[in-house]
Design an enzyme around this catalytic site. Structure first.
Site, PDB file in Angstrom:
ATOM      1  N   ASP A  64      17.483  45.953 -17.844  1.00 25.54           N
ATOM      2  CA  ASP A  64      17.296  47.118 -16.991  1.00 25.54           C
ATOM      3  C   ASP A  64      16.790  46.702 -15.609  1.00 25.54           C
ATOM      4  O   ASP A  64      16.398  45.554 -15.386  1.00 25.54           O
ATOM      5  CB  ASP A  64      16.287  48.078 -17.620  1.00 25.54           C
ATOM      6  CG  ASP A  64      16.826  48.775 -18.863  1.00 25.54           C
ATOM      7  OD1 ASP A  64      18.065  48.885 -18.991  1.00 25.54           O
ATOM      8  OD2 ASP A  64      16.005  49.202 -19.695  1.00 25.54           O
ATOM      9  N   TYR A 125      12.357  37.873 -26.054  1.00 26.32           N
ATOM     10  CA  TYR A 125      11.750  38.366 -24.818  1.00 26.32           C
ATOM     11  C   TYR A 125      10.257  38.024 -24.806  1.00 26.32           C
ATOM     12  O   TYR A 125       9.636  37.829 -25.856  1.00 26.32           O
ATOM     13  CB  TYR A 125      11.887  39.884 -24.719  1.00 26.32           C
ATOM     14  CG  TYR A 125      13.244  40.389 -24.314  1.00 26.32           C
ATOM     15  CD1 TYR A 125      13.528  40.704 -22.983  1.00 26.32           C
ATOM     16  CD2 TYR A 125      14.243  40.580 -25.258  1.00 26.32           C
ATOM     17  CE1 TYR A 125      14.774  41.200 -22.607  1.00 26.32           C
ATOM     18  CE2 TYR A 125      15.492  41.065 -24.889  1.00 26.32           C
ATOM     19  CZ  TYR A 125      15.745  41.371 -23.563  1.00 26.32           C
ATOM     20  OH  TYR A 125      16.984  41.851 -23.199  1.00 26.32           O
TER      21      TYR A 125
END
Length: 285
Positions: A64, A125
């Site tokens: 994003d 992540y």
């Protein structure tokens, strides 16, 4: 989206990283917004002197706006003749053309059956946050979230352990029409570094939209004492979005690494990844 390059083409694996601060995410968008995909495709078209022809990238994980990547992977199918002509100097030419907040580190011919998205067996992540009362180190301000309450990392880890495994993460995802929210969360742990920064390591076979940032939002509520360690698990079991679960800001999040199976297992993995998942014992409809 094929698992093989078209006849006369070569599938090229691209390993890259970027600082997401000034990007409107990975994927190309209408309206001229700056994106990682758009910037790399433009640079590739320029350095290969391809005119109006754009060679489209397929990425392991779409990030994003504001999210960073250290170990992103993509693939692109190039005409064999073009690849043969440019391969030796392509990496350096891209470095000269791309902006300084995005780098391509390697370009290699992909093994048979490789698909940057569907071949991946996990994505890892890291989310970084500090509870230092003074705030964030100015040199890290684009990569670390400031949380203005003291955090109990042990309590956060206790809550994190209850979320591991295969579940329907609908309570932590932004729903997309026709897409499943069943994922296998393989690793979720937090540790405090010598600099006081708390790093959450999050690894799963795949992630649905906003999943990592929602999980971190829930764990921060546990860490600062607003909720007990059992609360994130209860939210997961309820299966619906809880207004108390905040989607934390994107700048603390970095895609660190993408994992792939051995070459001989790529085809099986691609097929598995395309199957719509359901939990054991769930009905068909």
């Amino acid at each position: 989206m094929s698992d093989e390059a078209a006849p006369g083409h070569v599938r090229v694996r691209m390993d890259l990283s970027y600082d997401g601060t000034a990007f409107s995410g990975w994927a190309k968008q209408a309206g001229g917004r700056r994106t990682v995909q758009g910037e790399i495709e433009d640079a590739l078209r320029t350095v290969t002197r391809s005119g109006d022809t754009t060679y489209e990238l397929t990425v392991a994980g779409r990030t994003d706006a504001g999210v960073h990547a250290r170990g992103q992977v993509a693939h692109v199918d190039l005409p064999r003749q073009l690849w043969a002509e440019h391969r030796e100097k392509l990496l350096k030419r891209l470095a000269g053309r791309l902006s300084k907040d995005v780098r391509v580190w390697s370009l290699t011919e992909a093994p048979e059956g490789f698909n940057a998205r569907f071949s991946a067996i996990w994505r890892r992540y890291a989310y970084r946050v500090t509870d230092d009362p003074g705030g964030v180190d100015p040199l890290l301000r684009n990569h670390v979230l400031w949380h203005d309450w003291p955090l109990d990392v042990d309590a956060m880890n206790e809550a994190a352990r209850r979320l591991l495994g295969e579940h329907d993460f609908a309570a932590y995802c932004k729903r997309r029409e026709g897409a499943t929210t069943i994922r296998t969360l393989q690793e979720l742990r937090l540790s405090r570094g010598a600099d006081g920064v708390v790093t959450a390591t999050v690894r799963a076979d795949a992630f649905c939209h906003n999943m990592v940032r929602s999980l971190i939002g829930a764990l921060l509520f546990v860490g600062d004492g607003h909720r007990g360690p059992d609360w994130p698990g209860k939210v997961l079991a309820a299966g619906v979005r809880d207004s108390a679960v905040h989607v934390v800001r994107p700048h603390g999040l970095t895609l660190e690494e993408v994992g792939y199976p051995a070459d001989e297992l790529l085809a099986a993995r691609n097929k598995e990844a395309r199957n719509k998942r359901s939990l054991p014992g769930a009905g068909c409809c």
